[in-house]
Motif scaffolding. Structure first.
Motif, PDB file in Angstrom:
ATOM      1  N   ALA A 125       0.911  -1.175   0.094  1.00  0.00           N
ATOM      2  CA  ALA A 125      -0.077   0.016   0.032  1.00  0.00           C
ATOM      3  C   ALA A 125       0.806   1.121   0.112  1.00  0.00           C
ATOM      4  CB  ALA A 125      -0.979  -0.090   1.233  1.00  0.00           C
ATOM      5  N   GLY A 126       1.934   1.042   0.736  1.00  0.00           N
ATOM      6  CA  GLY A 126       2.946   2.308   0.816  1.00  0.00           C
ATOM      7  C   GLY A 126       3.564   2.625  -0.680  1.00  0.00           C
ATOM      8  N   TYR A 127       3.916   1.623  -1.132  1.00  0.00           N
ATOM      9  CA  TYR A 127       4.422   1.630  -2.709  1.00  0.00           C
ATOM     10  C   TYR A 127       3.494   2.325  -3.586  1.00  0.00           C
ATOM     11  CZ  TYR A 127       5.892  -0.430  -7.141  1.00  0.00           C
ATOM     12  OH  TYR A 127       6.269  -0.581  -8.426  1.00  0.00           O
ATOM     13  N   GLY A 133      -5.257   3.227   4.121  1.00  0.00           N
ATOM     14  CA  GLY A 133      -4.625   3.924   5.427  1.00  0.00           C
ATOM     15  C   GLY A 133      -3.314   4.361   5.432  1.00  0.00           C
ATOM     16  N   GLU A 134      -2.559   4.036   4.525  1.00  0.00           N
ATOM     17  CA  GLU A 134      -1.159   4.681   4.148  1.00  0.00           C
ATOM     18  C   GLU A 134      -1.310   5.822   3.334  1.00  0.00           C
ATOM     19  OE1 GLU A 134       0.567   2.799   5.881  1.00  0.00           O
ATOM     20  OE2 GLU A 134      -0.786   1.241   5.821  1.00  0.00           O
ATOM     21  N   LEU A 135      -0.758   6.919   3.698  1.00  0.00           N
ATOM     22  CA  LEU A 135      -1.030   8.124   2.855  1.00  0.00           C
ATOM     23  C   LEU A 135       0.315   9.235   2.836  1.00  0.00           C
ATOM     24  CD1 LEU A 135      -1.186  10.651   5.447  1.00  0.00           C
ATOM     25  CD2 LEU A 135      -3.217   9.350   6.038  1.00  0.00           C
ATOM     26  N   LYS A 136       0.180   9.888   2.078  1.00  0.00           N
ATOM     27  CA  LYS A 136       1.395  11.059   1.802  1.00  0.00           C
ATOM     28  C   LYS A 136       0.671  12.346   1.253  1.00  0.00           C
ATOM     29  CE  LYS A 136       5.842  11.718  -0.353  1.00  0.00           C
ATOM     30  NZ  LYS A 136       6.850  11.161  -1.000  1.00  0.00           N
ATOM     31  N   ALA A 137       1.234  13.415   1.981  1.00  0.00           N
ATOM     32  CA  ALA A 137       0.588  14.732   1.524  1.00  0.00           C
ATOM     33  C   ALA A 137       1.860  15.587   1.368  1.00  0.00           C
ATOM     34  CB  ALA A 137      -0.213  15.330   2.699  1.00  0.00           C
TER      35      ALA A 137
END
Length: 341
Positions: free
Chosen positions: A177-179, A202-206
């Motif tokens: 998921a992070g990938y 649930g994994e995220l980046k902003a």
């Protein structure tokens, strides 16, 4: 004296810029199902950004490709074909699969084996995997037998092929998921998006600013079964966030709690007081893997590992009927200025 003169000028310039943005920029969003859960994308619509239909199509193409390559929940995925093959097998794999194996190898080596991508037979044995027959404590003989089929050292990359010298099975659920988030962020950037909040399972980046000039903010959820409560609110800019916890996926037998987080060295669910751990890293893939690793290590060994390696991590540990929280030095430095309690 000089700063006093400049200050109102700067404030006016910022206000003017924001006023312009409010008319030309707005937040748009889309989402859908993925990996047995959901994904959601929020981004700032501004000049040069591709139409939403194109952004969504590009996002879902990435998610579909990852599913076809790496899902352990579909028999026709590339990794499940590899998992069914006997020891001594080599199979050509796309770059994404090999990249994830390399990422797993790095975490495996850094942690002396506490991170392992070949736990699928153990997850199935305890009832947490895709082929689990129900959650139950296995007998010692069966556990010892299945442990013989686990060990990341049995995987090897040979050119564009993934090989195995034992009957191991690969499970990418701790990093896939992070990938996916990192790939989506990269593709959205190519399509003109510079301000976004991307989340998958649930994994995220902003990164970037919203039209009102503020950062994207996310809440760290308290580890409670009964309700969703934000324990701490962080503002993000260029960091991926991953949280691992045992408060939603576990079973109890004879008064003992068994977590879905397994210790690769014992083959058993972890048995410590760490309820959840959150990791921030520029790579969401690495944040995803590190949160799993620290959850395996537990509050003491995990904190020591994180401090030693400069990892930005936030630990939530059970204490009596409540919880105690502690951030690493890197975590507190990263979020000291902009977060809220």
């Amino acid at each position: 004296m000089r700063s006093a003169v400049l200050q109102p000028v700067i404030a006016v310039a910022l206000a003017a810029a924001l006023t312009g943005c409010l008319h030309s920029e707005r937040i748009e969003e889309f989402g859908g199902p993925t990996m047995g859960s959901t994904y959601s994308i929020k981004y700032v619509r501004s000049e040069g950004v591709a139409p939403q239909a194109e952004l969504k199509a590009a996002t879902e193409a990435i998610l579909a490709e990852i599913d076809l390559q790496m899902s352990t929940y579909r028999d026709d995925s590339l990794i499940e074909q590899f998992n069914r093959a006997p020891a001594g097998t080599c199979q050509a794999m796309p770059k994404g699969v090999l990249d994830l194996v390399r990422a797993g190898d790095r975490l495996h080596q850094e942690s002396q084996g506490y991170f392992d991508l070949t736990l699928e037979p153990l997850l199935d044995l305890w009832g947490f995997g895709p082929k689990g027959q129900g959650e139950a404590v296995p007998d010692a003989e069966r556990l010892a037998e299945v442990r013989q089929r686990v060990g990341q050292q049995h995987l090897k990359i040979d050119g564009e092929q993934l090989c195995k010298d034992a009957d191991v099975q690969v499970d990418f659920n701790s990093i896939a998921a992070g990938y996916a988030v990192d790939l989506i962020v990269e593709r959205l950037g190519e399509l003109g998006v510079t301000s976004y909040l991307v989340e998958a399972t649930g994994e995220l980046k902003a990164a970037g600013f919203k039209p009102d000039g503020s950062h994207w903010r996310i809440g760290l959820e308290a580890p409670r079964d009964d309700q969703r409560v934000a324990q701490r609110i962080l503002q993000l800019d260029g960091y991926g966030i991953s949280t691992s916890g045992d408060y939603r996926n576990y079973f109890e037998e004879n008064g003992q709690r068994y977590s879905h987080t397994l210790d690769p060295l014992s083959g058993k669910p972890v048995n410590h007081k760490l309820a959840a751990v959150t990791v921030a890293d520029p790579s969401t893939l690495r944040a995803d893997g590190l949160s799993t690793l620290l959850m395996v290590l537990g509050p003491d060994a995990g904190m020591a590992f994180a401090e030693r390696n400069g990892i930005a991590a936030f630990f939530v540990t059970r204490e009596g009927e409540g919880f105690v929280t502690q951030g690493t030095t890197a975590f507190e430095q990263l979020f000291a200025a902009g977060d809220e309690q």
